[in-house]
Design an enzyme around this catalytic site. Structure first.
Site, PDB file in Angstrom:
ATOM      1  N   HIS A  55     -42.037-103.033 119.051  1.00  0.00           N
ATOM      2  CA  HIS A  55     -41.715-102.644 117.667  1.00  0.00           C
ATOM      3  C   HIS A  55     -41.579-103.856 116.752  1.00  0.00           C
ATOM      4  O   HIS A  55     -41.380-103.692 115.553  1.00  0.00           O
ATOM      5  CB  HIS A  55     -40.433-101.815 117.638  1.00  0.00           C
ATOM      6  CG  HIS A  55     -40.611-100.470 118.266  1.00  0.00           C
ATOM      7  ND1 HIS A  55     -41.425 -99.500 117.729  1.00  0.00           N
ATOM      8  CD2 HIS A  55     -40.113 -99.932 119.410  1.00  0.00           C
ATOM      9  CE1 HIS A  55     -41.402 -98.421 118.505  1.00  0.00           C
ATOM     10  NE2 HIS A  55     -40.628 -98.667 119.541  1.00  0.00           N
ATOM     11  N   ARG A  75     -40.511-107.791 125.506  1.00  0.00           N
ATOM     12  CA  ARG A  75     -40.923-106.388 125.602  1.00  0.00           C
ATOM     13  C   ARG A  75     -42.392-106.339 125.221  1.00  0.00           C
ATOM     14  O   ARG A  75     -42.755-106.647 124.080  1.00  0.00           O
ATOM     15  CB  ARG A  75     -40.102-105.479 124.689  1.00  0.00           C
ATOM     16  CG  ARG A  75     -40.729-104.071 124.642  1.00  0.00           C
ATOM     17  CD  ARG A  75     -39.761-102.966 124.319  1.00  0.00           C
ATOM     18  NE  ARG A  75     -39.341-102.942 122.937  1.00  0.00           N
ATOM     19  CZ  ARG A  75     -38.587-101.966 122.415  1.00  0.00           C
ATOM     20  NH1 ARG A  75     -38.194-100.952 123.172  1.00  0.00           N
ATOM     21  NH2 ARG A  75     -38.212-102.006 121.166  1.00  0.00           N
ATOM     22  N   ASP A  85     -47.748-115.008 130.439  1.00  0.00           N
ATOM     23  CA  ASP A  85     -48.268-116.368 130.615  1.00  0.00           C
ATOM     24  C   ASP A  85     -47.510-117.392 129.761  1.00  0.00           C
ATOM     25  O   ASP A  85     -47.549-118.593 130.024  1.00  0.00           O
ATOM     26  CB  ASP A  85     -49.765-116.422 130.270  1.00  0.00           C
ATOM     27  CG  ASP A  85     -50.651-116.028 131.457  1.00  0.00           C
ATOM     28  OD1 ASP A  85     -50.111-115.713 132.534  1.00  0.00           O
ATOM     29  OD2 ASP A  85     -51.897-116.046 131.296  1.00  0.00           O
ATOM     30  N   GLU A 142     -37.884 -93.140 128.799  1.00  0.00           N
ATOM     31  CA  GLU A 142     -37.654 -92.688 127.418  1.00  0.00           C
ATOM     32  C   GLU A 142     -38.454 -91.437 127.067  1.00  0.00           C
ATOM     33  O   GLU A 142     -38.715 -91.183 125.893  1.00  0.00           O
ATOM     34  CB  GLU A 142     -37.898 -93.831 126.421  1.00  0.00           C
ATOM     35  CG  GLU A 142     -39.146 -94.654 126.623  1.00  0.00           C
ATOM     36  CD  GLU A 142     -39.138 -95.966 125.831  1.00  0.00           C
ATOM     37  OE1 GLU A 142     -38.179 -96.257 125.109  1.00  0.00           O
ATOM     38  OE2 GLU A 142     -40.125 -96.704 125.940  1.00  0.00           O
ATOM     39  N   ASP A 196     -36.302 -93.239 121.754  1.00  0.00           N
ATOM     40  CA  ASP A 196     -37.526 -92.535 122.159  1.00  0.00           C
ATOM     41  C   ASP A 196     -37.197 -91.311 123.011  1.00  0.00           C
ATOM     42  O   ASP A 196     -37.889 -90.292 122.921  1.00  0.00           O
ATOM     43  CB  ASP A 196     -38.466 -93.479 122.918  1.00  0.00           C
ATOM     44  CG  ASP A 196     -39.323 -94.295 121.962  1.00  0.00           C
ATOM     45  OD1 ASP A 196     -39.822 -93.722 120.977  1.00  0.00           O
ATOM     46  OD2 ASP A 196     -39.479 -95.507 122.193  1.00  0.00           O
TER      47      ASP A 196
END
Ligand code: 3PY
Ligand code: MG
Length: 254
Positions: free
Chosen positions: A46, A71, A85, A151, A177
């Protein structure tokens, strides 16, 4: 790869506290690093955090001995690869709805023999300057923290499959969610949402995995610890808004 202090604390049975940040700014992470967080989560779902931002944010967190977690926006190996990475010590994977999806996430983030993450001399591997790949891949497999978001209704129904996947460390409740999935968007106190959360708590209990959640206040953090959660997060804005509003209200009183 450096040792993952947050993962070690969870393994030792301790409770850890982190903050979600959706702004792509390494300096902000450096400042937050003075506040005592166990970990910070850089929000690529988000938030507007891209791999280049994430790499700088990871550096800033490491500078202050805070565990950097990202996230990822979606459970896709190529997306997970680019963010991991950068050297993040762990990841949150949103919308994990089945054992197969949890397995896919673990395979995307672990190297052989557990998974099939692409291998190269990237920052996470100290640019190939420190240790042989065999040492790095073993360290990364051991140290990387895998957090899966529960969620949706489907995820709650299939949680038994998800907790059985080797390599998942934290089962994380995404209250917003989840409420949306249950048809009551944003109403996290709604009985339907509370009942689903109770199911999650019951399934995670005794699974050997840690329970995580996003809370909105210190009071909620305390309540969730009583319910067994040991990986507690809050959003940056949930802390900023009351502090600023409280200041302005008090400052304007005289
Ligand atoms: C949610 O509440 O949906 C979340 O993903 C919290 O991080
Ligand atoms: Mg969510």
């Amino acid at each position: 790869m450096p040792s993952n202090v947050t993962k070690a604390r969870l393994k030792a049975g301790e409770t850890v506290f982190g903050c979600f940040v959706r702004y792509p700014d390494a300096t902000l992470i450096e400042v937050l690093g003075y506040q005592g967080w166990d970990f910070l989560v850089f929000d690529g779902e988000h938030g507007v955090i891209e791999p280049r931002d994430c790499e700088h944010m990871v550096r800033a967190a490491e500078l202050r001995d805070v565990t950097p977690i990202v996230r990822v926006p979606t459970n896709q190996p190529s997306v997970i690869l680019r963010l991991m990475d950068t050297g993040a010590h762990g990841l949150h994977v949103p919308w994990v709805n089945s054992g197969a999806e949890a397995e896919a996430a673990v395979r995307a983030v672990k190297y052989q023999p557990r998974g099939m993450r692409g291998l190269a001399a990237i920052r996470a591997a100290d640019f190939g300057q420190r240790a042989p790949f065999s040492q790095y891949t073993a360290e990364a497999n051991a140290e990387t923290l895998v957090v899966v978001h529960i969620e949706t209704r489907e995820a709650v129904d299939r949680l038994g499959e998800i907790v059985a996947v080797d390599g998942v460390d934290v089962i994380f409740i995404g209250p917003t969610d989840l409420s949306h999935s249950l048809g009551v968007p944003g109403q996290v106190q709604h009985p339907l949402v509370q009942a689903a959360m109770a199911e999650i708590v019951a399934t995670v209990e005794g699974s050997g995995l840690a329970l995580g959640i996003m809370v909105g206040s210190a009071q909620a953090a305390q309540e969730w610890q009583r319910r067994g959660a040991r990986y507690i997060t809050i959003g940056f804005e949930a802390l900023l808004a009351p502090a600023m509003r409280g200041y302005l209200a008090a400052a304007r009183e005289t």
